[in-house]
Motif scaffolding. Structure first.
Motif, short mmCIF file in Angstrom:
data_model
loop_
_atom_site.label_atom_id
_atom_site.label_comp_id
_atom_site.label_asym_id
_atom_site.label_seq_id
_atom_site.Cartn_x
_atom_site.Cartn_y
_atom_site.Cartn_z
N TRP A 48 15.60 3.18 -4.64
CA TRP A 48 15.08 1.82 -4.76
C TRP A 48 16.20 0.79 -4.56
CZ3 TRP A 48 10.25 -0.11 -5.10
CH2 TRP A 48 10.12 -1.45 -5.46
N SER A 53 13.76 -5.10 0.92
CA SER A 53 12.50 -5.54 0.33
C SER A 53 11.29 -4.98 1.06
CB SER A 53 12.44 -7.06 0.25
OG SER A 53 12.50 -7.62 1.54
N SER A 54 11.39 -4.79 2.38
CA SER A 54 10.29 -4.22 3.14
C SER A 54 10.02 -2.78 2.72
CB SER A 54 10.61 -4.28 4.64
OG SER A 54 9.64 -3.60 5.39
N GLN A 55 11.06 -2.00 2.56
CA GLN A 55 10.91 -0.61 2.12
C GLN A 55 10.36 -0.55 0.70
OE1 GLN A 55 15.03 0.28 2.95
NE2 GLN A 55 14.46 1.72 4.58
N GLN A 56 10.83 -1.44 -0.17
CA GLN A 56 10.34 -1.48 -1.55
C GLN A 56 8.85 -1.83 -1.56
OE1 GLN A 56 13.00 -4.24 -3.45
NE2 GLN A 56 14.54 -2.66 -3.84
N THR A 57 8.46 -2.80 -0.74
CA THR A 57 7.05 -3.17 -0.65
C THR A 57 6.22 -1.99 -0.19
OG1 THR A 57 7.59 -5.49 -0.22
CG2 THR A 57 5.41 -4.73 0.48
N HIS A 58 6.72 -1.24 0.79
CA HIS A 58 6.00 -0.07 1.28
C HIS A 58 5.84 0.97 0.17
CE1 HIS A 58 4.59 3.00 4.03
NE2 HIS A 58 5.50 3.82 3.53
N VAL A 60 5.78 0.46 -3.08
CA VAL A 60 4.83 -0.05 -4.07
C VAL A 60 3.41 0.05 -3.54
CG1 VAL A 60 4.07 -2.12 -5.31
CG2 VAL A 60 6.50 -1.53 -5.23
N GLU A 61 3.20 -0.31 -2.28
CA GLU A 61 1.87 -0.20 -1.69
C GLU A 61 1.38 1.24 -1.66
OE1 GLU A 61 2.19 -2.11 2.13
OE2 GLU A 61 2.18 -4.12 1.23
N TYR A 64 0.49 2.19 -5.22
CA TYR A 64 -0.74 1.50 -5.60
C TYR A 64 -1.96 2.19 -4.99
CZ TYR A 64 -4.21 -2.14 -6.30
OH TYR A 64 -5.34 -2.82 -6.66
#
Length: 78
Positions: A48, A53-58, A60-61, A64
């Protein structure tokens, strides 16, 4: 006596592992003894922190979506 925190102890344990050995550690920990969960958490934390931020968003998505799939069972406490 030197005190090493849990994170550092886990890092020390796998630091010299090859990629194949790291894969074995992860595969051998998933779905098995819950004592391995803190180690996986430390490894995830390392990923992490090195992710943009793009990888972190991926990530998390993906998490989810997995958590909200119909028929997905939550892990049961052992």
């Amino acid at each position: 006596m030197t005190l090493i925190d849990l994170r550092q102890a886990i890092v020390n344990r796998v630091q010299e592992n090859s990629k194949e050995q790291l894969n074995e550690v992860i595969e051998g920990s998933i779905g098995h003894d819950e004592r391995a969960l803190p180690g996986l958490g430390v490894l995830f934390e390392m990923i992490w922190k090195q992710s943009d931020s793009s990888q972190q968003t991926h990530m998390v998505e993906s998490l989810y979506e997995h958590l909200h799939q119909e028929g997905t069972e939550n892990p049961s406490p052992s």
